[in-house]
Write a protein that holds these residues in place. Structure first.
Motif, PDB file in Angstrom:
ATOM      1  N   VAL A  25      13.190  16.279  27.563  1.00 19.85           N
ATOM      2  CA  VAL A  25      13.387  17.557  28.244  1.00 19.85           C
ATOM      3  C   VAL A  25      12.338  18.542  27.733  1.00 19.85           C
ATOM      4  O   VAL A  25      12.062  18.615  26.535  1.00 19.85           O
ATOM      5  CB  VAL A  25      14.818  18.087  27.998  1.00 19.85           C
ATOM      6  N   ASN A  73      11.635  24.717  29.307  1.00 21.67           N
ATOM      7  CA  ASN A  73      12.385  24.772  30.561  1.00 21.67           C
ATOM      8  C   ASN A  73      13.221  23.499  30.654  1.00 21.67           C
ATOM      9  O   ASN A  73      12.729  22.467  31.084  1.00 21.67           O
ATOM     10  CB  ASN A  73      11.412  24.883  31.733  1.00 21.67           C
ATOM     11  N   ASN A  74      14.482  23.580  30.256  1.00 25.35           N
ATOM     12  CA  ASN A  74      15.286  22.371  30.146  1.00 25.35           C
ATOM     13  C   ASN A  74      15.700  21.756  31.489  1.00 25.35           C
ATOM     14  O   ASN A  74      16.464  20.804  31.527  1.00 25.35           O
ATOM     15  CB  ASN A  74      16.515  22.593  29.251  1.00 25.35           C
ATOM     16  N   THR A  75      15.152  22.257  32.598  1.00 23.81           N
ATOM     17  CA  THR A  75      15.382  21.607  33.887  1.00 23.81           C
ATOM     18  C   THR A  75      14.233  20.655  34.232  1.00 23.81           C
ATOM     19  O   THR A  75      14.317  19.922  35.212  1.00 23.81           O
ATOM     20  CB  THR A  75      15.531  22.636  35.029  1.00 23.81           C
ATOM     21  N   ARG A  76      13.181  20.677  33.425  1.00 29.56           N
ATOM     22  CA  ARG A  76      12.015  19.823  33.680  1.00 29.56           C
ATOM     23  C   ARG A  76      11.986  18.671  32.686  1.00 29.56           C
ATOM     24  O   ARG A  76      12.303  18.841  31.512  1.00 29.56           O
ATOM     25  CB  ARG A  76      10.727  20.630  33.557  1.00 29.56           C
ATOM     26  N   GLN A  77      11.580  17.480  33.186  1.00 25.86           N
ATOM     27  CA  GLN A  77      11.495  16.314  32.322  1.00 25.86           C
ATOM     28  C   GLN A  77      10.046  15.907  32.140  1.00 25.86           C
ATOM     29  O   GLN A  77       9.287  15.787  33.098  1.00 25.86           O
ATOM     30  CB  GLN A  77      12.292  15.150  32.902  1.00 25.86           C
TER      31      GLN A  77
END
Length: 145
Positions: free
Chosen positions: A81, A85-89
């Motif tokens: 992660v 930005n913890n929505t992007r991998q």
């Protein structure tokens, strides 16, 4: 004339069938064409976001996620992660993935050198004819899709 057209059509068919083919690329797992090209993209960049891969190759993030999941299961890639930005991998290659990447790069270098040697052996007129043929073939494939 028919012999040239027949050989061209066989080549097109062979190329389209390569999507089902697989190689190990120096590893202990089968790697398909779609997978090795994702490996190539990651290896060229060191690490890359799934959304960036999708944008670069023109497919959905879901498609890339599925391929990356297969690469993870084969021990070729790892996801993490993004700390910002913890929505992007973020995806990077494992050691095994780097082996596949380097083997693939070396394969292409070898094949490009073989083709370069062939092209150098042709005279300028034959190279122009070949280039015109490839341009026409490309246009035919574009129209066929």
């Amino acid at each position: 004339m028919n012999s040239i057209i027949e050989k061209y059509m066989l080549l097109v068919e062979k190329i389209s069938n390569t999507t089902k083919a697989h190689k190990s690329f120096g590893t202990d797992v089968n790697i398909y064409r779609s997978e090795i090209h994702i490996i190539q993209l990651i290896g060229d960049r060191g690490e890359v976001f799934i959304s960036e891969i999708a944008r670069l190759i023109g497919v959905t993030k879901g498609t890339v996620s599925q391929i990356v999941s297969r690469l993870e299961a084969k021990g070729l890639a790892e996801k993490s992660v993004d700390k910002n930005n913890n929505t992007r991998q973020l995806v990077c290659l494992t050691i095994k993935g780097m082996t596949a990447y380097q083997t693939h790069v070396n394969y292409h270098l070898r094949k490009h050198q073989e083709m370069e040697c062939f092209l150098v052996s042709l005279n300028a007129e034959n190279r122009m004819v070949l280039e015109k043929f490839l341009t026409t073939a490309h246009e035919m494939i574009e129209d066929h899709q």
